[in-house]
Write a protein that holds these residues in place. Structure first.
Motif, mmCIF file in Angstrom:
data_model
loop_
_atom_site.group_PDB
_atom_site.id
_atom_site.type_symbol
_atom_site.label_atom_id
_atom_site.label_comp_id
_atom_site.label_asym_id
_atom_site.label_seq_id
_atom_site.Cartn_x
_atom_site.Cartn_y
_atom_site.Cartn_z
ATOM 1 N N SER A 100 33.056 9.842 38.607
ATOM 2 C CA SER A 100 33.351 10.177 39.959
ATOM 3 C C SER A 100 34.643 9.372 40.323
ATOM 4 N N ASN A 101 34.791 8.236 39.955
ATOM 5 C CA ASN A 101 36.015 7.474 40.523
ATOM 6 C C ASN A 101 37.471 8.051 39.969
ATOM 7 N N GLU A 102 37.175 8.648 38.689
ATOM 8 C CA GLU A 102 38.684 8.947 38.107
ATOM 9 C C GLU A 102 38.701 10.440 38.163
ATOM 10 N N VAL A 103 37.790 11.208 38.479
ATOM 11 C CA VAL A 103 37.947 12.595 38.169
ATOM 12 C C VAL A 103 37.616 13.471 39.357
ATOM 13 N N THR A 104 38.417 14.319 39.927
ATOM 14 C CA THR A 104 37.980 14.820 41.178
ATOM 15 C C THR A 104 36.780 15.955 41.110
ATOM 16 N N VAL B 237 38.830 -0.659 29.952
ATOM 17 C CA VAL B 237 39.245 -1.706 30.335
ATOM 18 C C VAL B 237 38.037 -2.871 30.142
ATOM 19 N N ARG B 238 36.911 -2.177 30.132
ATOM 20 C CA ARG B 238 35.757 -3.048 30.074
ATOM 21 C C ARG B 238 35.468 -3.704 28.623
ATOM 22 N N SER B 239 34.829 -4.786 28.684
ATOM 23 C CA SER B 239 34.650 -5.341 27.342
ATOM 24 C C SER B 239 33.194 -4.867 27.015
ATOM 25 N N SER B 240 32.462 -4.157 27.669
ATOM 26 C CA SER B 240 31.015 -3.798 27.213
ATOM 27 C C SER B 240 30.920 -2.455 27.978
ATOM 28 N N ASN B 241 30.011 -1.806 27.392
ATOM 29 C CA ASN B 241 29.409 -0.633 28.191
ATOM 30 C C ASN B 241 27.837 -0.704 28.772
ATOM 31 N N GLN B 242 27.975 -1.027 30.148
ATOM 32 C CA GLN B 242 26.644 -1.402 30.656
ATOM 33 C C GLN B 242 26.142 -0.265 31.099
ATOM 34 N N ASP B 243 26.664 1.266 30.888
ATOM 35 C CA ASP B 243 25.955 2.637 31.217
ATOM 36 C C ASP B 243 24.640 2.684 30.042
ATOM 37 N N ALA C 288 43.265 -5.178 37.614
ATOM 38 C CA ALA C 288 44.640 -4.710 38.375
ATOM 39 C C ALA C 288 45.392 -4.146 37.806
ATOM 40 N N ALA C 289 45.713 -4.262 36.349
ATOM 41 C CA ALA C 289 46.733 -3.858 35.568
ATOM 42 C C ALA C 289 46.585 -2.425 35.184
ATOM 43 N N GLN C 290 45.201 -1.961 35.432
ATOM 44 C CA GLN C 290 44.940 -0.392 35.197
ATOM 45 C C GLN C 290 44.710 0.128 36.047
ATOM 46 N N PRO C 291 45.224 1.581 36.215
ATOM 47 C CA PRO C 291 44.862 2.291 37.598
ATOM 48 C C PRO C 291 43.624 2.557 37.712
ATOM 49 N N VAL C 292 43.109 2.586 38.739
ATOM 50 C CA VAL C 292 41.935 3.189 38.884
ATOM 51 C C VAL C 292 41.688 4.629 38.781
ATOM 52 N N SER C 293 42.660 5.306 39.119
ATOM 53 C CA SER C 293 42.690 6.645 39.238
ATOM 54 C C SER C 293 44.109 7.016 39.396
ATOM 55 N N THR C 294 44.610 8.384 39.102
ATOM 56 C CA THR C 294 45.531 8.989 39.458
ATOM 57 C C THR C 294 45.247 10.025 40.245
ATOM 58 N N PRO C 295 46.083 9.642 41.482
ATOM 59 C CA PRO C 295 45.726 10.820 42.571
ATOM 60 C C PRO C 295 46.349 12.154 42.060
ATOM 61 N N PRO C 296 45.470 13.130 42.317
ATOM 62 C CA PRO C 296 45.960 14.486 42.090
ATOM 63 C C PRO C 296 47.288 14.813 42.539
ATOM 64 N N LYS C 297 48.148 15.543 41.601
ATOM 65 C CA LYS C 297 49.529 15.604 41.840
ATOM 66 C C LYS C 297 49.307 17.075 42.621
ATOM 67 N N ILE C 298 50.107 17.259 43.708
ATOM 68 C CA ILE C 298 50.166 18.466 44.695
ATOM 69 C C ILE C 298 51.275 19.146 44.333
ATOM 70 N N ALA D 225 41.392 9.554 30.207
ATOM 71 C CA ALA D 225 42.821 9.864 30.415
ATOM 72 C C ALA D 225 43.423 9.211 31.505
ATOM 73 N N HIS D 226 42.416 9.565 32.732
ATOM 74 C CA HIS D 226 42.912 9.151 34.126
ATOM 75 C C HIS D 226 42.867 7.646 34.335
ATOM 76 N N GLY D 227 42.580 6.711 33.337
ATOM 77 C CA GLY D 227 42.737 5.277 33.505
ATOM 78 C C GLY D 227 41.376 4.602 32.943
ATOM 79 N N GLY D 228 40.122 5.295 32.659
ATOM 80 C CA GLY D 228 39.329 4.721 32.057
ATOM 81 C C GLY D 228 38.833 3.233 32.484
ATOM 82 N N SER D 229 39.046 2.897 33.953
ATOM 83 C CA SER D 229 38.926 1.691 34.366
ATOM 84 C C SER D 229 37.400 1.062 34.488
ATOM 85 N N ASP D 230 36.586 2.187 33.862
ATOM 86 C CA ASP D 230 35.149 1.784 34.191
ATOM 87 C C ASP D 230 34.330 2.480 32.831
#
Ligand code: MG
Length: 468
Positions: free
Chosen positions: A193-197, A15-21, A325-335, A224-229
């Motif tokens: 940590s926001n994307e992977v449990t 999603v992001r246009s630059s890597n600020q990490d 908003a168009a990108q899922p922040v994370s995919t809740p783990p399927k139970i 794979a879980h969204g890469g929102s950040d």
């Protein structure tokens, strides 16, 4: 002597246009910084923080105080640059650092952090979060005012309560732990940590022995879980001295990377750009705080001190740009739920108990009879007087006796209902009513009661007294 072997990976995300990490891997110093603020402020803040950290930290004989002083120097460097350049005003960064330090002659692993980039320890197959997030929602969770599930989706989760470069001075949380061969430490930005449990993180940490491959696999998972950040990961293994050969994807001494690229760019396989950074010795430092949140292990940090409690968000502390908003922040783990044999047996037993209880109530409700007036006629009912639950009494025998053919003294009993244990007993009671009335002087012998419903024979129970 302990050696540390590391691997790292960073990714711009989807999603992001630059890597600020930014990430740094040395021989005894490792760091992740997640910049924020302004057009280019985030990239500058994270880079400046890591440069200052390395300049001040002495890798030759570091102590915990040295580590804290280096983090404080990083804070001051970002703050000064922000103050001197209006285009960078308000920029800030997280900073989470791992260092091998000397403590009373013993080697120990020290973690220092400001912000919400995290450090985890994997020890003996279990994963422990070593740091506390300095964010609004995490502090609400710690105070019991919000659940972790609510925090994961709260829009304020990007608001930090503490960050590098926002104020001239900063409180630094630290924790030191024993350096145990075989242990593994993970540093990561919140893109992971926001994307992977934590469970997924622990699984990768346990499955992939190579730290570089483990780091890349975790970054790939976040994507794979969204890469929102932006996502940055450093994996550091505690190894014996003769087991410290560099690994593929791992960083050597003094390597720092600030990854960039366009959205959708391929996952960074290793540090895409590196820059050697000199280490400069600094004077001692003070201050430290620790926090350890055990996920599934009882091994606590072996040392902790508190310099200052977490404070409310200071004015000017930047808010991270929330994911698109168009990108899922994370995919809740399927139970996954399985219908196991135990579940089936449990359900059958529950149904059996319920069925047995209903049958018992039905038996009790119907295993009784009573004689009662239905208008002027005396009838025999099956059931309990007034009914029991949904089991209502019903007439099983309509006799020919009426109120005029029984003693007046029996009428109250008949109006209320005379309970009898069996149909035969009820019939005997009716017969006795007829005999009583017939035995009185001048009584007219009533006609034998007849049965309209279910009675085998009226004469079987009606024997008027003196009827010979
Ligand atoms: Mg981030």
């Amino acid at each position: 002597m302990t050696r540390l072997r590391s691997g790292s990976a960073t990714d711009i995300g989807r999603v992001r246009s630059s890597n600020q990490d930014a990430v740094f891997c040395g021989e005894v110093l490792f760091a992740v910084a997640d910049g924020m603020g302004g057009h280019a402020g985030g990239e500058v803040a994270s880079r400046v923080a890591l440069e200052a950290l390395q300049e001040v930290f002495d890798e030759s004989a570091p102590s915990l105080d040295d580590l804290v002083e280096a983090v404080e120097a990083a804070n001051l460097a970002v703050w000064e640059q922000s103050a001197n350049d209006t285009e960078l005003s308000g920029m800030g960064s997280t900073l989470t650092v791992l260092a091998l330090v000397d403590e009373d002659g013993e080697e120990r692993l020290a973690v220092a952090n400001v912000g919400d980039s995290r450090a985890y320890l994997r020890h003996d197959g279990s994963l422990m979060q070593l740091t506390l997030d300095h964010s609004v929602v995490e502090e609400l969770v710690r105070r019991g005012e919000m659940t972790a599930r609510e925090a994961a989706h709260n829009p304020r989760r990007h608001i930090l309560t503490r960050a590098i470069g926002i104020e001239r001075e900063v409180d630094v949380d630290t924790v030191t732990i024993e350096a145990v061969v075989g242990d593994r430490v993970l540093l990561c930005s919140d893109g992971l940590s926001n994307e992977v449990t934590d469970k997924e993180i622990g699984a990768v940490m346990g499955r992939q022995p190579d730290p570089g491959r483990a780091a890349r696999e975790l970054v790939r998972l976040a994507r794979a879980h969204g890469g929102s950040d932006n996502t940055t990961v450093v994996v550091v293994d505690v190894v014996e001295d003769d087991d410290s050969a560099p690994t593929k994807g791992g960083a050597g001494r003094g390597r720092m990377a600030v990854a960039g690229g366009a959205p959708g760019a391929a996952l960074t396989q290793a540090l895409p750009s590196t820059q050697a950074m000199p280490a400069v010795r600094a004077a001692g430092a003070t201050g430290r705080t620790m926090a350890g949140t055990v996920l599934d292990d009882n091994r606590p940090p072996t040392h902790s001190q508190s310099r200052a409690p977490a404070q409310s968000r200071a004015p000017g502390v930047p808010t991270r740009t929330p994911p698109a908003a168009a990108q899922p922040v994370s995919t809740p783990p399927k139970i996954r739920r399985r219908i196991t044999v135990k579940v089936v047996i449990f359900v059958v037993l529950v149904l059996a108990v319920l069925g047995g209880a209903i049958a018992a109530v039905a038996w009790f409700a119907n295993d009784s009879y009573y004689v009662r007036l239905s208008g002027n006629r005396v009838d025999i009912y099956q059931g309990r007087i007034g009914g029991l639950l949904w089991f209502k009494p019903h007439v099983v025998d309509k006799t020919s006796l009426t109120t005029s053919s029984v003693l007046p003294s029996r009428l109250d009993d008949l109006r209320n209902g005379q309970q009898e244990p069996s149909l035969a007993a009820a019939k005997r009671y009716v017969s006795n009513l007829a005999r009583e009335a017939a035995s009185l002087p001048g009584a007219v012998t009533p006609a034998p009661p007849t049965t309209a419903i279910g009675a085998p024979s009226a004469t079987s129970y009606l024997h008027p007294a003196g009827g010979t």
